[in-house]
Design a protein around this motif. Structure first.
Motif, PDB file in Angstrom:
ATOM      1  N   ASN A 217       0.819  -1.208   0.000  1.00 28.79           N
ATOM      2  CA  ASN A 217       0.000   0.000   0.000  1.00 28.79           C
ATOM      3  C   ASN A 217       0.852   1.256   0.000  1.00 28.79           C
ATOM      4  O   ASN A 217       0.527   2.245  -0.658  1.00 28.79           O
TER       5      ASN A 217
ATOM      6  N   LEU B  70      -5.137  -3.243  -0.917  1.00 30.65           N
ATOM      7  CA  LEU B  70      -4.763  -1.831  -0.930  1.00 30.65           C
ATOM      8  C   LEU B  70      -5.861  -1.035  -0.230  1.00 30.65           C
ATOM      9  O   LEU B  70      -6.986  -0.976  -0.713  1.00 30.65           O
TER      10      LEU B  70
ATOM     11  N   THR C 247      -6.140   2.135   0.213  1.00 27.49           N
ATOM     12  CA  THR C 247      -6.340   3.491  -0.288  1.00 27.49           C
ATOM     13  C   THR C 247      -7.715   3.633  -0.920  1.00 27.49           C
ATOM     14  O   THR C 247      -8.132   2.792  -1.711  1.00 27.49           O
TER      15      THR C 247
END
Length: 259
Positions: free
Chosen positions: A76, A158, A160
């Motif tokens: 990440n 991930l 995000t």
């Protein structure tokens, strides 16, 4: 007549233009290659490792399986870094366009010989912009495809959010659109200032300001528009409109200066 007979034709001018900006093309190619390599490494190596590492690594107490992370191996973190770099790449393009692509030739005055012997000012600028836009669009489009592919395939690993600029910008056509905006702003700054270093500084500063302001401009779109692509394509249209305006301004100003 002798000078005119030896004036370079369009094909020769294009070859000279490519040679002049070959270093910039090599730098851009290296950047695209490195970013693509990082994305492939994430998808093929880092993310699969992080998905499975809980079954292979244990804490020092030996009771709970854990993963060991660092700033350079956490998928990440690397993904976020690449997203930030790509989202601001248009600023670097603007600095290069204002200084090396346009400002340097206008400052030295060598371009006037080309205008009187081979090409018109408008054709000279069009050749410059097209020669630069093709690799920018090709590389930016490839990076956007790769970034979107990794995000879609590995978003379970991930954390995000897609609404953040570092994911929102590089994930689709907004990335090459911002590169075109940087190119157009750089050309306009180079023509307006006709000096290398001032054009570099102004083009970079203006593009950075636009880039930061657009965040506030496209944020309200998340209300009436739903989903990534609706917001992303609307933001892309904004950027392309600005790029078209800057390009039109560059041609108009050059036409006025060349009278």
């Amino acid at each position: 007549m002798t000078a005119l007979s030896h004036a370079p034709g369009p094909a020769s001018a294009q070859r000279s233009l490519r040679r002049l900006h070959r270093p910039a093309l090599l730098v851009w190619t290296a950047f695209v290659t490195a970013a693509l390599g990082g994305l492939l490494w994430l998808h093929l190596s880092r993310v699969p490792t992080e998905r499975s590492c809980l079954g292979f690594h244990f804490s020092t107490q030996g009771d709970l399986p854990v993963c060991d992370y660092s700033a350079f191996t956490d998928a990440n973190n690397v993904f976020n870094f690449l997203g930030e770099a790509l989202s601001y790449s248009g600023v670097a393009v603007a600095a290069w366009a204002g200084a090396a692509l346009i400002g340097r030739e206008l400052e030295s005055g060598t371009v006037k010989l080309a205008w009187t012997q081979s090409v018109s000012p408008a054709r000279w600028l069009a050749g410059k912009l097209i020669t630069a836009a093709v690799p920018l669009l090709a590389g930016g489009g490839l990076l956007a495809l790769a970034f979107g592919w990794v995000w879609t395939a590995d978003k379970d690993a991930l954390v995000t959010n897609w609404t953040l600029d570092r994911v929102f910008i590089p994930r689709g056509p907004l990335l090459p659109a911002l590169l075109l905006l940087g190119l157009a702003v750089g050309a306009l700054a180079g023509i307006a200032l006709r000096r290398t270093l001032p054009a570099l500084a102004v083009a970079a500063a203006v593009t950075l300001a636009i880039r930061l302001y657009l965040r506030a401009a496209w944020k309200p779109l998340h209300g009436p528009l739903h989903g990534f692509w609706a917001v992303h394509l609307s933001a892309t249209a904004m950027v392309l409109a600005l790029a078209a305006a800057a390009t039109t301004g560059a041609f108009s100003l050059l036409r006025h200066q060349a009278r």
